[in-house]
Scaffold this motif. Structure first.
Motif, PDB file in Angstrom:
ATOM      1  N   MET A   1      55.991  47.891  43.298  1.00 49.21           N
ATOM      2  CA  MET A   1      54.659  48.399  42.931  1.00 49.21           C
ATOM      3  C   MET A   1      53.703  47.234  42.735  1.00 49.21           C
ATOM      4  SD  MET A   1      52.967  51.174  42.493  1.00 49.21           S
ATOM      5  CE  MET A   1      54.196  52.449  42.249  1.00 49.21           C
ATOM      6  N   PHE A   2      52.444  47.423  43.114  1.00 47.01           N
ATOM      7  CA  PHE A   2      51.429  46.381  42.933  1.00 47.01           C
ATOM      8  C   PHE A   2      51.095  46.234  41.455  1.00 47.01           C
ATOM      9  CE2 PHE A   2      50.244  49.140  46.613  1.00 47.01           C
ATOM     10  CZ  PHE A   2      50.755  48.337  47.609  1.00 47.01           C
ATOM     11  N   ASP A   3      50.746  45.009  41.049  1.00 44.63           N
ATOM     12  CA  ASP A   3      50.236  44.811  39.689  1.00 44.63           C
ATOM     13  C   ASP A   3      48.786  45.273  39.600  1.00 44.63           C
ATOM     14  OD1 ASP A   3      52.580  43.749  38.693  1.00 44.63           O
ATOM     15  OD2 ASP A   3      52.072  41.722  39.337  1.00 44.63           O
ATOM     16  N   LYS A   4      48.021  44.942  40.647  1.00 43.61           N
ATOM     17  CA  LYS A   4      46.595  45.295  40.660  1.00 43.61           C
ATOM     18  C   LYS A   4      46.179  45.686  42.073  1.00 43.61           C
ATOM     19  CE  LYS A   4      45.330  41.659  37.316  1.00 43.61           C
ATOM     20  NZ  LYS A   4      44.478  40.435  37.159  1.00 43.61           N
ATOM     21  N   VAL A   5      45.170  46.564  42.141  1.00 48.40           N
ATOM     22  CA  VAL A   5      44.568  46.926  43.422  1.00 48.40           C
ATOM     23  C   VAL A   5      43.056  46.790  43.309  1.00 48.40           C
ATOM     24  CG1 VAL A   5      44.121  48.803  45.057  1.00 48.40           C
ATOM     25  CG2 VAL A   5      46.411  48.512  44.098  1.00 48.40           C
ATOM     26  N   LEU A   6      42.470  46.081  44.259  1.00 50.70           N
ATOM     27  CA  LEU A   6      41.009  46.002  44.330  1.00 50.70           C
ATOM     28  C   LEU A   6      40.493  47.157  45.181  1.00 50.70           C
ATOM     29  CD1 LEU A   6      38.662  43.028  44.694  1.00 50.70           C
ATOM     30  CD2 LEU A   6      38.511  44.805  46.433  1.00 50.70           C
ATOM     31  N   VAL A   7      39.505  47.868  44.675  1.00 48.59           N
ATOM     32  CA  VAL A   7      38.874  48.950  45.419  1.00 48.59           C
ATOM     33  C   VAL A   7      37.543  48.439  45.958  1.00 48.59           C
ATOM     34  CG1 VAL A   7      37.970  51.303  45.343  1.00 48.59           C
ATOM     35  CG2 VAL A   7      39.999  50.699  44.014  1.00 48.59           C
ATOM     36  N   ALA A   8      37.472  48.303  47.281  1.00 49.38           N
ATOM     37  CA  ALA A   8      36.299  47.713  47.929  1.00 49.38           C
ATOM     38  C   ALA A   8      35.238  48.783  48.175  1.00 49.38           C
ATOM     39  CB  ALA A   8      36.705  47.044  49.238  1.00 49.38           C
ATOM     40  N   ASN A   9      34.789  49.385  47.086  1.00 49.61           N
ATOM     41  CA  ASN A   9      33.815  50.462  47.198  1.00 49.61           C
ATOM     42  C   ASN A   9      33.128  50.651  45.855  1.00 49.61           C
ATOM     43  OD1 ASN A   9      32.581  53.055  48.301  1.00 49.61           O
ATOM     44  ND2 ASN A   9      34.073  52.590  49.914  1.00 49.61           N
ATOM     45  N   ARG A  10      32.340  51.686  45.753  1.00 48.75           N
ATOM     46  CA  ARG A  10      31.530  51.906  44.556  1.00 48.75           C
ATOM     47  C   ARG A  10      31.507  53.397  44.211  1.00 48.75           C
ATOM     48  NH1 ARG A  10      26.550  54.042  45.397  1.00 48.75           N
ATOM     49  NH2 ARG A  10      25.595  52.930  43.672  1.00 48.75           N
ATOM     50  N   GLY A  11      30.827  53.731  43.124  1.00 45.87           N
ATOM     51  CA  GLY A  11      30.538  55.131  42.814  1.00 45.87           C
ATOM     52  C   GLY A  11      31.764  55.984  42.563  1.00 45.87           C
ATOM     53  N   GLU A  12      31.619  57.268  42.940  1.00 40.59           N
ATOM     54  CA  GLU A  12      32.647  58.246  42.583  1.00 40.59           C
ATOM     55  C   GLU A  12      33.990  57.973  43.260  1.00 40.59           C
ATOM     56  OE1 GLU A  12      34.095  60.742  44.550  1.00 40.59           O
ATOM     57  OE2 GLU A  12      32.956  60.359  46.367  1.00 40.59           O
ATOM     58  N   ILE A  13      34.000  57.470  44.496  1.00 44.79           N
ATOM     59  CA  ILE A  13      35.290  57.258  45.160  1.00 44.79           C
ATOM     60  C   ILE A  13      36.039  56.099  44.508  1.00 44.79           C
ATOM     61  CG2 ILE A  13      34.313  55.786  46.984  1.00 44.79           C
ATOM     62  CD1 ILE A  13      37.374  58.193  47.159  1.00 44.79           C
TER      63      ILE A  13
END
Length: 592
Positions: A1-13
């Motif tokens: 399992m990943f320790d962290k995930v970066l979400v390359a987006n904004r807002g509700e998603i």
């Protein structure tokens, strides 16, 4: 399992993905532009990183900066959400080349399905039915006219690298071919950096029915039923539901098999959507594949009980899909309404601005995915969606009535929204009967009904919450501090008070009114945005209704027309220029 995930987006998603990561025990990393300093997703994540510099519209498109930020944060993977770089093969490769895991499909599959003409050829070879038209780009108006002679009008021109309803123009007859061709090419270049277009036969009054698929690295591919996304404005979805009121079990099995076949032909992995058109005669045609999580994935989650983002993470980790095809069961009916900052009475013009009051509906079977709250600003830089309102019922009529109840409870003050529009649509007899509502969505009839129903929540007092520093704009301040006897200058980012935005808007209105032209002669921008083209020049004679310029805002192109016949004077805009709402574009002089 990943320790962290970066979400390359904004807002509700972004917030939607963070929630699943939190349930899985994975740390979440947010990124934000200068315009999003006070955005809700920034404070929702475990860690947040500024990815400027301006312009803010380009911040989420900086591949090197995003990858660098992921590595700096110690993230093990990147989830792209939807929009921005979600279907960018170069971004996927850059993430993998950096030793990170891409939570999405293989770059080769993204590339294939992003090239619409190539995708049509591959689907055709795999036995997937495609809409009649070209499988190669159309290079000139002459080719377009020849196609009109061979397969007949109306035609639909589409951006070869397009998606999301962008770069699509209808050609009803040879007279409109040149303008439609030029517009589609311009939009293709503007939105997708590729002016190539292809052409399909326009199927009149079809249903837009798409199939949700999941595919893993072990050769498993399943479909999760269909979604009906027929209710659209400007080729962009407004209401989605599942199951489709026009699909029975036999048809569901047939189009589901088409979706699985298409995913296999593309060498797909992760969550994806096969978009298609369903005719009144029951013919189903492949349009395109969206190689990402969809805005409307929520309704599928409601009827299947599956978390599609969780499935994406499992697949990215090399695990198999959590269900087999035989285990997929659709329970009840779900509907999603996109609550956009738009004015249906003005042709769905975007209405960016400060949200001064906000209260979400709740209760049985109600879900809200939102990226904004009271005190936040709906920025003119990005998509106008404020929230997604999703309901689940035992059947379609139950879900429809539940949606109307939830819409009555939803209060958003500040920008004009589509809450009234959705109330008008869902209570119209054509929607009640499960029809396509062809011609109704953008009609004056529905706009007038929407305006009458757009009164906010049906009960209780407004719910204000202009606290906790959540304003969209911010003010930079420098403070001098001493730490262990050493002097430092520290930069603070303080939220701008809500009344400052109101004062700024008043100043803009006063400035526009004092622009040196008589009110009835001045042509002003109907919105904040960017000028794409100005097909007139100083001194030109124009007719009433003639296009003076095209302004793009929140992913929508809007033509500004002459309100009367006369001569162009005081032309003050040019292509590429940013304009404010109410800013004078030109003056039309001459006798009335």
């Amino acid at each position: 399992m990943f320790d962290k995930v970066l979400v390359a987006n904004r807002g509700e998603i972004a917030i939607r993905v963070f929630r699943t990561l939190r349930e899985l025990g994975i740390g979440s990393v947010a990124v934000y532009s200068e315009a999003d300093r006070g955005a809700l997703h920034v404070s929702f994540a475990d860690e947040s990183y500024l990815i400027g510099p301006p312009p803010a519209a380009e911040s989420y498109l900086k591949i090197e900066r995003l990858v660098e930020t992921a590595r700096r944060a110690g993230a093990g993977a990147v989830h792209p959400g939807y929009g921005f770089l979600a279907e960018n093969a170069s971004f996927a490769r850059a993430v993998e080349d950096a030793g990170l895991v891409w939570i999405g499909p293989p770059p080769a599959a993204i590339e294939l399905m992003g090239e619409k003409t190539r995708a049509r050829r591959v689907m055709q070879d795999a036995g997937v039915p495609i809409i009649p038209g070209t499988t190669d780009p159309v290079g000139s108006v002459e080719e377009l006219l020849e196609l009109g002679l061979s397969i007949g009008y109306p035609l639909l021109i589409k951006a070869a690298a397009g998606g999301g309803g962008k770069g699509m123009e209808i050609v009803e007859s040879p007279d409109g071919a040149a303008k439609a061709f030029e517009t589609a090419q311009r939009q293709g270049q503007s939105y997708f950096a590729n002016p190539d277009v292809y052409v399909e036969k326009l199927i009149v009054d079809p249903r837009h029915v798409e199939v949700q698929v999941l595919a893993d690295a072990h050769g498993n591919v399943v479909h999760l039923g269909e979604r009906d996304c027929t209710i659209q404005r400007r080729h962009q979805k407004l209401v989605e539901e599942t199951p489709s009121p026009a699909v029975d079990d036999a048809l569901r099995a047939r189009i589901g098999a088409i979706g699985v076949n298409a995913a296999r032909a593309a060498g797909y992995r992760s969550a994806g959507t096969i978009e298609g058109l369903l005719t009144a005669d029951g013919d189903y045609f492949f349009m395109e594949m969206n190689t990402r999580i969809q805005v409307e994935h929520t309704v599928t989650e409601m009827v299947t009980g599956l978390d599609l983002v969780r499935e994406q993470v499992r697949i990215a980790l090399g695990e198999p899909i959590s269900v087999t095809q035989d285990e997929v069961e659709l329970r009840g009916h779900a509907i999603e309404c996109r609550i956009n900052a738009e004015d249906a009475s003005r042709g769905f013009l975007p209405t960016p601005g400060l949200v001064t009051g906000y209260r979400e509906p709740s209760g049985p079977g109600v879900r809200v995915d939102s990226g904004i709250g009271a005190g936040n600003e709906v920025s003119g830089v990005y998509d106008p969606m404020i929230a997604k309102l999703i309901v689940h019922g035992v059947d379609r009529e139950h879900a429809r009535r539940r949606m109307l109840r939830a819409l009555d409870e939803f209060l958003i003050e500040g920008p004009t929204t589509l809450i009234g529009f959705h109330k008008a649509l869902l209570s119209h007899e054509c929607f009640v009967r499960g029809e396509t509502c062809h011609g109704l969505v953008e009609s004056d009839e529905l706009a007038a009904r929407a305006a009458a129903l757009d009164g906010g929540a049906a009960f209780g007092a407004p719910s204000y919450n202009l606290l906790q520093g959540s304003q969209g704009r911010s003010v930079d301040r420098i403070r001098t501090v001493e730490v262990d006897g050493r002097r430092f200058e520290v930069r603070f980012v303080d939220p701008e008070p809500p009344w400052a935005d109101l004062a700024r808007r008043r100043r803009e209105r006063v400035h526009a009114a004092a622009g040196g032209a008589g009110g009835r002669d001045a042509v002003v921008s109907p919105m904040q945005g960017t000028v794409l083209s100005v097909p007139v020049a100083e001194g030109d004679e124009v007719e009433a209704g003639q296009v003076l310029c095209i302004v793009e805002a929140m992913k929508m192109e809007n033509e500004v027309h002459a309100h009367r016949t006369g001569k162009i004077t005081e032309l003050s805009v040019h292509a590429g220029q940013a304009v404010a709402h109410g800013q004078i574009i030109c003056v039309i002089s001459g006798e009335y």
